[in-house]
Structures are given as C-alpha cells and as structure tokens.
Write a protein that holds these residues in place. Structure first.
Motif, PDB file in Angstrom:
ATOM      1  N   VAL A   1       0.854  -1.197   0.000  1.00  0.00           N
ATOM      2  CA  VAL A   1       0.000   0.000   0.000  1.00  0.00           C
ATOM      3  C   VAL A   1       0.883   1.238   0.000  1.00  0.00           C
ATOM      4  O   VAL A   1       1.770   1.379   0.838  1.00  0.00           O
ATOM      5  CB  VAL A   1      -0.930   0.014   1.232  1.00  0.00           C
ATOM      6  CG1 VAL A   1      -1.678   1.345   1.335  1.00  0.00           C
ATOM      7  CG2 VAL A   1      -1.917  -1.147   1.170  1.00  0.00           C
ATOM      8  N   ARG A   2       0.647   2.122  -0.940  1.00  0.00           N
ATOM      9  CA  ARG A   2       1.375   3.393  -0.999  1.00  0.00           C
ATOM     10  C   ARG A   2       0.480   4.489  -0.410  1.00  0.00           C
ATOM     11  O   ARG A   2      -0.719   4.517  -0.687  1.00  0.00           O
ATOM     12  CB  ARG A   2       1.738   3.736  -2.442  1.00  0.00           C
ATOM     13  CG  ARG A   2       2.627   2.687  -3.097  1.00  0.00           C
ATOM     14  CD  ARG A   2       2.939   3.025  -4.556  1.00  0.00           C
ATOM     15  NE  ARG A   2       1.747   3.200  -5.350  1.00  0.00           N
ATOM     16  CZ  ARG A   2       1.042   2.200  -5.874  1.00  0.00           C
ATOM     17  NH1 ARG A   2       1.406   0.941  -5.666  1.00  0.00           N
ATOM     18  NH2 ARG A   2      -0.043   2.445  -6.604  1.00  0.00           N
ATOM     19  N   TYR A   3       1.080   5.377   0.367  1.00  0.00           N
ATOM     20  CA  TYR A   3       0.286   6.472   0.941  1.00  0.00           C
ATOM     21  C   TYR A   3       1.169   7.687   1.151  1.00  0.00           C
ATOM     22  O   TYR A   3       2.396   7.584   1.247  1.00  0.00           O
ATOM     23  CB  TYR A   3      -0.357   6.042   2.261  1.00  0.00           C
ATOM     24  CG  TYR A   3       0.604   5.953   3.425  1.00  0.00           C
ATOM     25  CD1 TYR A   3       0.749   7.009   4.324  1.00  0.00           C
ATOM     26  CD2 TYR A   3       1.400   4.824   3.618  1.00  0.00           C
ATOM     27  CE1 TYR A   3       1.646   6.943   5.372  1.00  0.00           C
ATOM     28  CE2 TYR A   3       2.288   4.746   4.660  1.00  0.00           C
ATOM     29  CZ  TYR A   3       2.402   5.804   5.539  1.00  0.00           C
ATOM     30  OH  TYR A   3       3.303   5.740   6.576  1.00  0.00           O
TER      31      TYR A   3
ATOM     32  N   ASN B   1      -3.375  10.640   0.486  1.00  0.00           N
ATOM     33  CA  ASN B   1      -3.481   9.957  -0.798  1.00  0.00           C
ATOM     34  C   ASN B   1      -2.971   8.541  -0.557  1.00  0.00           C
ATOM     35  O   ASN B   1      -1.907   8.358   0.047  1.00  0.00           O
ATOM     36  CB  ASN B   1      -2.605  10.624  -1.859  1.00  0.00           C
ATOM     37  CG  ASN B   1      -3.268  11.853  -2.455  1.00  0.00           C
ATOM     38  OD1 ASN B   1      -4.488  12.024  -2.369  1.00  0.00           O
ATOM     39  ND2 ASN B   1      -2.477  12.715  -3.052  1.00  0.00           N
ATOM     40  N   HIS B   2      -3.721   7.537  -1.021  1.00  0.00           N
ATOM     41  CA  HIS B   2      -3.283   6.170  -0.725  1.00  0.00           C
ATOM     42  C   HIS B   2      -3.848   5.171  -1.701  1.00  0.00           C
ATOM     43  O   HIS B   2      -4.879   5.424  -2.358  1.00  0.00           O
ATOM     44  CB  HIS B   2      -3.688   5.776   0.708  1.00  0.00           C
ATOM     45  CG  HIS B   2      -5.162   5.775   0.950  1.00  0.00           C
ATOM     46  ND1 HIS B   2      -5.943   4.647   0.801  1.00  0.00           N
ATOM     47  CD2 HIS B   2      -6.014   6.774   1.322  1.00  0.00           C
ATOM     48  CE1 HIS B   2      -7.203   4.944   1.093  1.00  0.00           C
ATOM     49  NE2 HIS B   2      -7.281   6.234   1.410  1.00  0.00           N
ATOM     50  N   THR B   3      -3.172   4.032  -1.790  1.00  0.00           N
ATOM     51  CA  THR B   3      -3.660   2.921  -2.589  1.00  0.00           C
ATOM     52  C   THR B   3      -4.942   2.388  -1.966  1.00  0.00           C
ATOM     53  O   THR B   3      -5.028   2.229  -0.744  1.00  0.00           O
ATOM     54  CB  THR B   3      -2.613   1.786  -2.611  1.00  0.00           C
ATOM     55  OG1 THR B   3      -1.373   2.316  -3.073  1.00  0.00           O
ATOM     56  CG2 THR B   3      -3.049   0.647  -3.508  1.00  0.00           C
ATOM     57  N   SER B   4      -5.910   2.101  -2.780  1.00  0.00           N
ATOM     58  CA  SER B   4      -7.157   1.502  -2.300  1.00  0.00           C
ATOM     59  C   SER B   4      -7.162   0.044  -2.729  1.00  0.00           C
ATOM     60  O   SER B   4      -7.398  -0.256  -3.900  1.00  0.00           O
ATOM     61  CB  SER B   4      -8.357   2.232  -2.885  1.00  0.00           C
ATOM     62  OG  SER B   4      -8.284   3.606  -2.562  1.00  0.00           O
ATOM     63  N   ALA B   5      -6.856  -0.849  -1.808  1.00  0.00           N
ATOM     64  CA  ALA B   5      -6.715  -2.252  -2.169  1.00  0.00           C
ATOM     65  C   ALA B   5      -7.228  -3.152  -1.062  1.00  0.00           C
ATOM     66  O   ALA B   5      -7.119  -2.824   0.120  1.00  0.00           O
ATOM     67  CB  ALA B   5      -5.255  -2.578  -2.464  1.00  0.00           C
TER      68      ALA B   5
ATOM     69  N   GLU C   1      -7.760  -3.908  -6.565  1.00  0.00           N
ATOM     70  CA  GLU C   1      -7.947  -2.475  -6.385  1.00  0.00           C
ATOM     71  C   GLU C   1      -9.293  -2.039  -6.960  1.00  0.00           C
ATOM     72  O   GLU C   1      -9.550  -0.851  -7.106  1.00  0.00           O
ATOM     73  CB  GLU C   1      -6.777  -1.702  -7.002  1.00  0.00           C
ATOM     74  CG  GLU C   1      -5.457  -1.981  -6.273  1.00  0.00           C
ATOM     75  CD  GLU C   1      -4.310  -1.083  -6.691  1.00  0.00           C
ATOM     76  OE1 GLU C   1      -4.560  -0.062  -7.375  1.00  0.00           O
ATOM     77  OE2 GLU C   1      -3.165  -1.400  -6.343  1.00  0.00           O
TER      78      GLU C   1
END
Length: 199
Positions: free
Chosen positions: A147-149, A158-162, A177
C-alpha cells in the motif's frame, strides 16, 4: 517426628503429574512461512481498545485493507468492498473469514473513532477488526501489504485503495484495487480457494 510414607510420595506424584500434563500440552506453533506478512511484528489496538500483534489472526484467512476513519471518499468504498466480499459468501464461509482494516492515521484513529465507524457501518465485531498500529509502524505495515500512501498538508491522505487476501499463515494470495459494492470476481474466486484449503 517420623514422616509417614505418604509424605515421601507427594514430591514424586507432583513430578509425575507435571510429566503427564506436559505430554498433553498443545504443540508449539509451526514456524511462519518466510513470505508471511506476519514475519513483521505489528501490535494493533482495535475498536474495543484491545492490543495484540496481528499474528493473533493466524489460523484464519483475512481480507486486509488500510484506511483512516476521517476519510470521506475512498475509505467508505473500501468498507463497501469488504461488505461485498462477505455478501458473496455463504454464512458458513463468512464465519471462516476475518476482515481487518488497519489505520494509516493512528494519531487520530483511537478505539473510540474506530468503534464509531464500526457502529455507523453496521460491521459485525465477530468478523471485522478495525485497528491502529503504533505511528512508527504504519510505513512498515503499508510496505508489506503493498500500500502506498502520502499524508497531505490538510491531514488527509493519498493512498492505494486495495483489498489484500491473506491465507491462514499470512501469505498474500490475492489483491484487488476494484473497490465498491460490486465485487471483483477474480478476488472472490481466490477467497473461495483459500477457504477451501484445509491447512
């Protein structure tokens, strides 16, 4: 005073009982696979205020996502995705699967804040765990989950939605995702495969 033979037997009986008890003790847990996310120590405090390492979930497949409670846009859709996964399963299958939402904003996501979301969204505490790591552990948790944020100046993220699917030993077996109330069929197929595994 002369001691009776029964007094002499007591230490021997105590030793015998210890040996018998140890023979029936639960076996030690098998070592974690090298690719298990549970190799990372990660204490989490849930919506009930209970703190435990996330490897306490070992033994039950988990759908894991990262979120934060003050999010008004993407994170509610992440919750919808978890619900969609549940609705695609039978009640017996639902009982075998845990859903773990890990906060990326532990300074604000207290147990009370987590519980507020759980109640508002009607999340079954027997199935859902909303939890915050220690602030210094957020980046490590995000790293192992892919997960990137990035926190913005206004405190939002702002972040990965997974959604990430873990098997019983914490190995990542699927991710999606595609979020929202429409379930990802490939992800659900992976959930079924994991739930069908015996070990």
């Amino acid at each position: 005073m002369k001691r009776s033979p029964i007094h002499l037997l007591r230490p021997a009986l105590a030793c015998l009982l210890l040996v018998v008890a140890s023979a029936f003790a639960a076996p030690a847990a098998a070592p974690l696979p090298k690719d298990s996310v549970y190799q990372l120590p990660l204490p989490l405090t849930d919506q009930h205020g209970r703190t435990a390492d996330w490897r306490s979930h070992r033994g039950q497949p988990q759908v894991v996502a990262m979120f934060y409670t003050s999010c008004q846009y993407i994170c509610p859709l992440i919750v919808d995705s978890g619900k969609a996964v549940q609705h695609a399963l039978t009640p017996a299958e639902q009982a075998k699967l845990g859903i773990l939402l890990i906060s990326m904003d532990p300074k604000r996501d207290t147990p009370a804040a987590l519980m507020s979301v759980a109640k508002k969204r009607g999340l079954d505490p027997a199935r859902w765990s909303l939890a915050s790591p220690r602030p210094d552990d957020v980046r490590s948790a995000a790293g192992v989950l892919g997960v990137r944020y990035r926190q913005l100046a206004d405190g939002e993220f702002n972040h990965t939605s997974a959604l990430v699917l873990l098997d019983r030993n914490g190995r990542i077996v699927a991710r999606t995702e595609k979020i929202g109330s429409v379930v990802d069929p490939e992800f659900i197929a992976a959930v079924h495969r994991v739930l069908d595994q015996k070990t």
